[in-house]
Design a protein around this motif. Structure first.
Motif, PDB file in Angstrom:
ATOM      1  N   GLU A 213       0.839  -1.196   0.000  1.00  0.00           N
ATOM      2  CA  GLU A 213       0.000   0.000   0.000  1.00  0.00           C
ATOM      3  C   GLU A 213       0.874   1.246   0.000  1.00  0.00           C
ATOM      4  N   ILE A 214       0.463   2.244  -0.789  1.00  0.00           N
ATOM      5  CA  ILE A 214       1.198   3.509  -0.900  1.00  0.00           C
ATOM      6  C   ILE A 214       0.210   4.676  -0.811  1.00  0.00           C
ATOM      7  N   HIS A 215       0.600   5.708  -0.046  1.00  0.00           N
ATOM      8  CA  HIS A 215      -0.132   6.979  -0.032  1.00  0.00           C
ATOM      9  C   HIS A 215       0.880   8.061  -0.384  1.00  0.00           C
ATOM     10  N   ASP A 216       0.730   8.621  -1.581  1.00  0.00           N
ATOM     11  CA  ASP A 216       1.663   9.622  -2.090  1.00  0.00           C
ATOM     12  C   ASP A 216       0.858  10.858  -2.481  1.00  0.00           C
ATOM     13  N   GLY A 217       0.748  11.807  -1.548  1.00  0.00           N
ATOM     14  CA  GLY A 217      -0.104  12.963  -1.798  1.00  0.00           C
ATOM     15  C   GLY A 217      -1.556  12.531  -1.922  1.00  0.00           C
ATOM     16  N   LYS A 218      -2.173  12.876  -3.054  1.00  0.00           N
ATOM     17  CA  LYS A 218      -3.569  12.501  -3.270  1.00  0.00           C
ATOM     18  C   LYS A 218      -3.719  11.153  -3.988  1.00  0.00           C
ATOM     19  N   LEU A 219      -2.584  10.515  -4.280  1.00  0.00           N
ATOM     20  CA  LEU A 219      -2.608   9.216  -4.950  1.00  0.00           C
ATOM     21  C   LEU A 219      -2.531   8.091  -3.925  1.00  0.00           C
ATOM     22  N   THR A 220      -3.420   7.106  -4.071  1.00  0.00           N
ATOM     23  CA  THR A 220      -3.406   5.912  -3.223  1.00  0.00           C
ATOM     24  C   THR A 220      -3.305   4.676  -4.101  1.00  0.00           C
ATOM     25  N   VAL A 221      -2.393   3.769  -3.749  1.00  0.00           N
ATOM     26  CA  VAL A 221      -2.210   2.505  -4.462  1.00  0.00           C
ATOM     27  C   VAL A 221      -2.339   1.382  -3.444  1.00  0.00           C
ATOM     28  N   ILE A 222      -3.264   0.457  -3.684  1.00  0.00           N
ATOM     29  CA  ILE A 222      -3.520  -0.617  -2.726  1.00  0.00           C
ATOM     30  C   ILE A 222      -3.527  -1.963  -3.440  1.00  0.00           C
ATOM     31  N   CYS A 223      -2.829  -2.930  -2.852  1.00  0.00           N
ATOM     32  CA  CYS A 223      -2.830  -4.291  -3.388  1.00  0.00           C
ATOM     33  C   CYS A 223      -4.100  -5.008  -2.954  1.00  0.00           C
ATOM     34  N   SER A 224      -4.836  -5.548  -3.912  1.00  0.00           N
ATOM     35  CA  SER A 224      -6.106  -6.217  -3.616  1.00  0.00           C
ATOM     36  C   SER A 224      -6.007  -7.741  -3.704  1.00  0.00           C
ATOM     37  N   LYS A 225      -4.919  -8.244  -4.320  1.00  0.00           N
ATOM     38  CA  LYS A 225      -4.789  -9.695  -4.479  1.00  0.00           C
ATOM     39  C   LYS A 225      -3.332 -10.060  -4.733  1.00  0.00           C
ATOM     40  N   ILE A 226      -2.886 -11.182  -4.148  1.00  0.00           N
ATOM     41  CA  ILE A 226      -1.534 -11.680  -4.388  1.00  0.00           C
ATOM     42  C   ILE A 226      -1.585 -13.195  -4.609  1.00  0.00           C
ATOM     43  N   VAL A 227      -0.881 -13.635  -5.613  1.00  0.00           N
ATOM     44  CA  VAL A 227      -0.719 -15.073  -5.856  1.00  0.00           C
ATOM     45  C   VAL A 227       0.776 -15.370  -5.796  1.00  0.00           C
ATOM     46  N   ILE A 228       1.167 -16.214  -4.863  1.00  0.00           N
ATOM     47  CA  ILE A 228       2.575 -16.582  -4.702  1.00  0.00           C
ATOM     48  C   ILE A 228       2.844 -17.909  -5.405  1.00  0.00           C
ATOM     49  N   ASN A 229       3.922 -17.949  -6.158  1.00  0.00           N
ATOM     50  CA  ASN A 229       4.318 -19.145  -6.919  1.00  0.00           C
ATOM     51  C   ASN A 229       3.145 -19.740  -7.709  1.00  0.00           C
ATOM     52  N   PRO A 230       2.619 -18.983  -8.676  1.00  0.00           N
ATOM     53  CA  PRO A 230       1.509 -19.502  -9.491  1.00  0.00           C
ATOM     54  C   PRO A 230       1.927 -20.743 -10.276  1.00  0.00           C
ATOM     55  N   GLU A 231       0.927 -21.505 -10.690  1.00  0.00           N
ATOM     56  CA  GLU A 231       1.209 -22.764 -11.404  1.00  0.00           C
ATOM     57  C   GLU A 231       1.988 -22.514 -12.690  1.00  0.00           C
ATOM     58  N   ASP A 232       1.582 -21.490 -13.437  1.00  0.00           N
ATOM     59  CA  ASP A 232       2.291 -21.154 -14.676  1.00  0.00           C
ATOM     60  C   ASP A 232       3.497 -20.281 -14.350  1.00  0.00           C
ATOM     61  N   LYS A 233       4.666 -20.690 -14.816  1.00  0.00           N
ATOM     62  CA  LYS A 233       5.888 -19.955 -14.540  1.00  0.00           C
ATOM     63  C   LYS A 233       5.830 -18.560 -15.146  1.00  0.00           C
ATOM     64  N   ILE A 234       6.292 -17.577 -14.393  1.00  0.00           N
ATOM     65  CA  ILE A 234       6.264 -16.185 -14.830  1.00  0.00           C
ATOM     66  C   ILE A 234       7.525 -15.855 -15.619  1.00  0.00           C
ATOM     67  N   GLU A 235       7.345 -15.174 -16.741  1.00  0.00           N
ATOM     68  CA  GLU A 235       8.479 -14.704 -17.531  1.00  0.00           C
ATOM     69  C   GLU A 235       8.543 -13.184 -17.385  1.00  0.00           C
ATOM     70  N   ILE A 236       9.594 -12.697 -16.740  1.00  0.00           N
ATOM     71  CA  ILE A 236       9.767 -11.266 -16.543  1.00  0.00           C
ATOM     72  C   ILE A 236      10.842 -10.781 -17.502  1.00  0.00           C
ATOM     73  N   GLU A 237      10.429 -10.121 -18.565  1.00  0.00           N
ATOM     74  CA  GLU A 237      11.358  -9.692 -19.607  1.00  0.00           C
ATOM     75  C   GLU A 237      11.409  -8.170 -19.700  1.00  0.00           C
ATOM     76  N   GLU A 238      12.590  -7.650 -19.868  1.00  0.00           N
ATOM     77  CA  GLU A 238      12.787  -6.214 -20.005  1.00  0.00           C
ATOM     78  C   GLU A 238      12.175  -5.725 -21.311  1.00  0.00           C
ATOM     79  N   PRO A 239      11.337  -4.668 -21.295  1.00  0.00           N
ATOM     80  CA  PRO A 239      10.758  -4.139 -22.538  1.00  0.00           C
ATOM     81  C   PRO A 239      11.850  -3.598 -23.462  1.00  0.00           C
ATOM     82  N   MET A 240      11.614  -3.684 -24.769  1.00  0.00           N
ATOM     83  CA  MET A 240      12.665  -3.360 -25.745  1.00  0.00           C
ATOM     84  C   MET A 240      12.248  -2.328 -26.790  1.00  0.00           C
ATOM     85  N   LYS A 241      10.943  -1.976 -26.860  1.00  0.00           N
ATOM     86  CA  LYS A 241      10.474  -1.117 -27.942  1.00  0.00           C
ATOM     87  C   LYS A 241      10.422   0.347 -27.527  1.00  0.00           C
TER      88      LYS A 241
END
Length: 260
Positions: A213-241
């Motif tokens: 959770e983050i409160h930055d001035g008038k902006l609020t960001v809240i995590c509503s759901k987390i999945v740890i170690n999902p069945e499908d492997k995650i591919e985290i790739e650096e954007p290139m375009k």
């Protein structure tokens, strides 16, 4: 909670978490909203129109993002959404990104890549992650099933006065440029050592656990759901375009475009 007890709790949670952190991956869903304090000219816009305008602007900032992460990197991306509501006459206001932006962080190398599409052009902003001087507080609370700890830091930001009551017709090019008035802002984060990554949404990072959770001035960001170690492997790739620029180069380009 005393400082010693808090430290021992953090260590215990960290040890337990790190034992289960082999090949650690996760997916977090974050929702954002922003409060507004805008002055409008009542002689040019009736109460009903003002209310509709405020509601529309609030909905523009009610977005959903997905943070995919592992122990060293992450991708933060806005989920696809339907077109936002329009004001009468077919006029539609748009703020923020177009939904195609991707923010990549490598917390091990302390670098980030921000792929943005602005004014019809794609940019690839590559730069170093700036360290955040967090102050760890003693406050705690639960977000979902996770015990979270509070952290804060202060920063200087330009003072913005959003006033729609009048619009100047003076040519800004003929005016002397003035340094923006600055004000101090305190950012508050809630993080959980139960998820052993020093990461979080957007550019927020650097705490001993995932930021939920983050409160930055008038902006609020809240995590509503987390999945740890999902069945499908995650591919985290650096954007290139996109055109490769530094953060300062991108800010200068945007500043020139706005002045035009």
């Amino acid at each position: 909670m005393t400082t010693i007890t808090r430290i021992l709790t953090l260590i215990l949670i960290g040890v337990i978490s790190s034992v289960n952190a082999q090949d650690f991956q996760g997916v977090g869903t974050y929702r954002t909203h922003r409060d507004f304090d805008i002055k409008m000219d009542s002689t040019k816009m009736n109460d009903a129109m003002q209310k509709r305008m405020m509601e529309m602007m609030k909905k523009q900032f009610q977005k959903t993002y997905t943070l995919t992460f592992d122990k060293s990197s992450s991708l933060y991306k806005q989920e696809a959404e339907l077109d936002k509501p329009q004001v009468g006459g077919g006029f539609q206001m748009s703020f923020g990104n177009s939904g195609s932006d991707v923010f990549y962080k490598n917390i091990k190398l302390r670098t980030y890549v921000d792929q943005k599409e602005t004014m019809g052009k794609k940019f690839l902003i590559k730069d170093s992650i700036s360290p955040i001087e967090w102050k760890l507080e003693s406050d705690t609370k639960h977000i979902g099933e996770y015990m979270c700890f509070k952290a804060t830091y202060t920063k200087q930001v330009p003072k913005v006065n959003m006033n729609f009551s009048s619009f100047s017709s003076v040519d800004d090019d003929n005016e002397e440029e003035k340094e923006p008035e600055m004000t101090e802002r305190t950012i508050t984060a809630w993080y959980t050592p139960q998820i052993p990554v020093s990461n979080g949404p957007a550019k927020y990072q650097g705490l001993p656990g995932l930021i939920l959770e983050i409160h930055d001035g008038k902006l609020t960001v809240i995590c509503s759901k987390i999945v740890i170690n999902p069945e499908d492997k995650i591919e985290i790739e650096e954007p290139m375009k996109g055109k490769e620029v530094t953060q300062k180069e991108y800010d200068d380009i945007m500043d020139k475009k706005l002045k035009k």
